[in-house]
Design a protein around this motif. Structure first.
Motif, PDB file in Angstrom:
ATOM      1  N   THR A   1       0.850  -1.189   0.000  1.00  0.00           N
ATOM      2  CA  THR A   1       0.000   0.000   0.000  1.00  0.00           C
ATOM      3  C   THR A   1       0.886   1.239   0.000  1.00  0.00           C
ATOM      4  OG1 THR A   1      -1.698  -1.164   1.273  1.00  0.00           O
ATOM      5  CG2 THR A   1      -1.813   1.249   1.213  1.00  0.00           C
TER       6      THR A   1
ATOM      7  N   SER B   1       1.948   4.804   0.855  1.00  0.00           N
ATOM      8  CA  SER B   1       1.660   5.784   1.907  1.00  0.00           C
ATOM      9  C   SER B   1       2.193   7.148   1.473  1.00  0.00           C
ATOM     10  CB  SER B   1       2.333   5.369   3.221  1.00  0.00           C
ATOM     11  OG  SER B   1       3.735   5.540   3.141  1.00  0.00           O
ATOM     12  N   PRO B   2       1.638   8.241   2.017  1.00  0.00           N
ATOM     13  CA  PRO B   2       2.115   9.576   1.658  1.00  0.00           C
ATOM     14  C   PRO B   2       3.608   9.772   1.904  1.00  0.00           C
ATOM     15  CG  PRO B   2       0.009   9.736   2.787  1.00  0.00           C
ATOM     16  CD  PRO B   2       0.440   8.298   2.878  1.00  0.00           C
ATOM     17  N   TRP B   3       4.141   9.147   2.970  1.00  0.00           N
ATOM     18  CA  TRP B   3       5.572   9.300   3.253  1.00  0.00           C
ATOM     19  C   TRP B   3       6.418   8.622   2.180  1.00  0.00           C
ATOM     20  CZ3 TRP B   3       7.956  12.683   5.989  1.00  0.00           C
ATOM     21  CH2 TRP B   3       7.337  13.279   7.085  1.00  0.00           C
ATOM     22  N   HIS B   4       5.978   7.471   1.702  1.00  0.00           N
ATOM     23  CA  HIS B   4       6.696   6.819   0.604  1.00  0.00           C
ATOM     24  C   HIS B   4       6.713   7.730  -0.623  1.00  0.00           C
ATOM     25  CE1 HIS B   4       5.636   2.591   2.395  1.00  0.00           C
ATOM     26  NE2 HIS B   4       6.464   3.276   3.157  1.00  0.00           N
ATOM     27  N   GLN B   5       5.554   8.315  -0.901  1.00  0.00           N
ATOM     28  CA  GLN B   5       5.435   9.204  -2.054  1.00  0.00           C
ATOM     29  C   GLN B   5       6.377  10.402  -1.920  1.00  0.00           C
ATOM     30  OE1 GLN B   5       3.148   8.593  -4.555  1.00  0.00           O
ATOM     31  NE2 GLN B   5       2.991  10.524  -5.668  1.00  0.00           N
TER      32      GLN B   5
END
Length: 547
Positions: A174, A176-180
């Motif tokens: 999934t 996540s915004p932090w990965h992005q």
């Protein structure tokens, strides 16, 4: 023996002729460089960087910057949601034609004033003396904001594609915004790093990227059509369907929103103008690298768009993709293979990374060019050219730093980030027409000097049409895309515009108008190089001096 001497004499004669030809060619290039440098000095500057770009390599950079077929593919799900297949492919042509009109106006200005400041410098030269510094300052700020928002959008698309590929490969992954944000930041700083340490390779890199992008496009079209055959969508659906999944507005306004979305693929045509001090004969060559990317962009993007429409199987999955990227669904539906899909998308993402590199190249020159006239706070810092890398390192780092901080918005609100990035269209397009609007208002014959690329009797129509078109886009860009409006789906573009306007006007009134007076121009040399209109009725030479 006599024959041998004759042959030797012939070879020596041929060698001498070749040497003379090379020497003559070098002398011609040297003389042209001297002429270009003198013309630049007439504008008030001395050359700070080598003219390392050829017309082809700069055209390649312009193509990489606009990245039309990539820009179209990265936001294809939005266009399909707004206007289905027919609206998506036909508004692409309208967007190209109107952006071509705007670019023609810029091409004439860069032919008249080949300067890396581009919109910033043009606005100063065509405006009245009492308004010239303010017009120039606003053009510089609007252009810089547009470049930075454009970089953020490109880095966001590349990051989203990388994570979409992971989503396809790894079961249960999934995003996540932090990965992005981490991926987004990595892309931005890779582009900055390449510009700094690979600055001498940029012309070659952009030429290779042009060939790679065109090859990727052709291979992608062949593969998706070949794998999907014979299960294609009907021609009627592809070219005539207007059934939208967005029921907030009527078909007419949804087509307008789709048109705005497709305009994104033609952003960045001013890139060539910002490197006009790094190519030979800029007054002749710079207009070409502004106009040609629009034409090439349409010729490449339209076949790609049509091919994508023919191979769609499940329109709902493309419009609402599980991975967040509609193109990955199109590739996967066409090929049925995760491996092929990932390979095609990886090549696509690399082309977009080339766009990020070109963005840093163009934005760093734009910031540097305005800073050498003290247009921004801390201009001395941004106007420095690194002695080893021979490029504006500080300006490039500034673009990377802004993008990094701006990307933090994504962590808090993906909707706000996406909405605000679309403001890139507003700022970039507005910067393109500020000098054109001033030019049309004051009178072209009394302002413009002689130039190789002259729109002639069509000039006024081009300038006025450009201003009307961009005003229309600016208004449309502020409309919400979904009704009813809530805090989660609000279009933040109007908020960004108001905040930007408030800050720039406050900065101008409080301190910048006291330190920024605009470029210094050598009027005697200007007249020698015909850079002042001969039939001026209101004293352009006085305007230039700021009298």
């Amino acid at each position: 023996m006599t024959k041998g001497r004759a042959c030797l004499g012939s070879k020596m004669s041929h060698s001498n002729a070749s040497r003379s030809h090379r020497q003559a060619s070098n002398n011609t290039m040297h003389n042209q460089s001297d002429v270009d440098d003198q013309a630049l000095e007439a504008q008030g500057y001395t050359r700070a960087m080598p003219r390392r770009f050829s017309p082809l390599s700069l055209l390649s950079l312009g193509f990489a910057m606009t990245a039309t077929w990539n820009g179209f593919g990265s936001a294809i799900e939005t266009s399909l949601a707004e206007a289905s297949s027919s609206g998506t492919i036909w508004t692409l042509i309208v967007a190209a034609m109107m952006n071509l009109v705007v670019s023609l106006g810029m091409a004439e200005l860069v032919s008249a004033y080949p300067n890396s400041g581009a919109q910033y410098y043009w606005s100063f030269r065509v405006a009245r003396s009492d308004w010239a510094p303010f017009a120039s300052y606003m053009s510089a700020c609007v252009s810089t904001c547009g470049w930075w928002l454009g970089l953020a959008s490109v880095c966001n698309f590349v990051a989203a594609m990388v994570l979409a590929m992971l989503h396809l490969c790894i079961e249960g992954y999934t995003v996540s915004p932090w990965h992005q944000w981490l991926c987004f930041t990595s892309v931005a700083w890779l582009a900055v790093t390449f510009n700094i340490f690979g600055t001498r390779l940029l012309p070659t890199f952009n030429r290779l990227l042009l060939y790679f992008s065109l090859s990727t496009l052709l291979i992608s079209i062949i593969i998706i059509l070949g794998c999907a055959a014979p299960n294609f969508q009907s021609t009627t659906w592809v070219f005539a369907d207007l059934k939208s999944s967005n029921h907030s507005y009527g078909k007419g306004f949804l087509l307008v929103l789709c048109l705005l979305n497709n305009t994104y693929g033609f952003m960045g045509t001013d890139a060539g103008a910002h490197l006009s001090e790094e190519i030979p004969s800029p007054a002749t060559n710079a207009p070409k690298v502004i106009v040609y990317p629009i034409i090439i962009g349409l010729v490449t993007a339209w076949p790609f768009a049509v091919a994508c429409m023919y191979v769609i199987v499940d329109i709902e999955k493309v419009v609402n993709p599980p991975s967040g990227i509609g193109l990955i669904e199109i590739y996967y539906q066409a090929t049925g293979s995760k491996t092929i899909t990932i390979i095609l998308l990886a090549a696509f993402a690399f082309c977009l990374f080339g766009c990020a590199v070109a963005n840093i190249t163009g934005s760093s020159r734009q910031i540097w060019a305005a800073s050498r006239d003290n247009c921004y706070p801390l201009s001395t810092w941004w106007a420095r050219i690194h002695p080893q890398f021979q490029m504006p390192v500080n300006a490039a780092v500034l673009s990377g730093a802004f993008t990094t901080l701006y990307g933090l918005i994504y962590v808090g609100s993906t909707t706000a980030f996406t909405s605000m990035v679309s403001a890139n269209i507003v700022f970039m397009m507005t910067s393109y027409v500020i000098p054109q609007g001033i030019l049309a208002w004051r009178g072209r014959s009394t302002v413009l000097p002689g130039r190789p690329f002259d729109l002639g009797k069509w000039g006024q129509l081009v300038n006025v049409t450009s201003c009307l078109w961009v005003t229309f886009l600016d208004v449309v860009a502020c409309f919400p895309t979904t009704l009813p409006v809530t805090t989660s789906n609000m279009n933040w573009v109007s908020v960004v515009i108001l905040a930007f306007a408030a800050y720039t006007l406050m900065a101008w009134c409080l301190w910048q108008r006291h330190v920024f007076k605009g470029p210094s121009v050598n009027l005697l040399v200007q007249e020698q190089y015909s850079l002042i209109p001969s039939d001026s009725n209101d004293g352009v030479s006085k305007d230039v001096k700021g009298e």
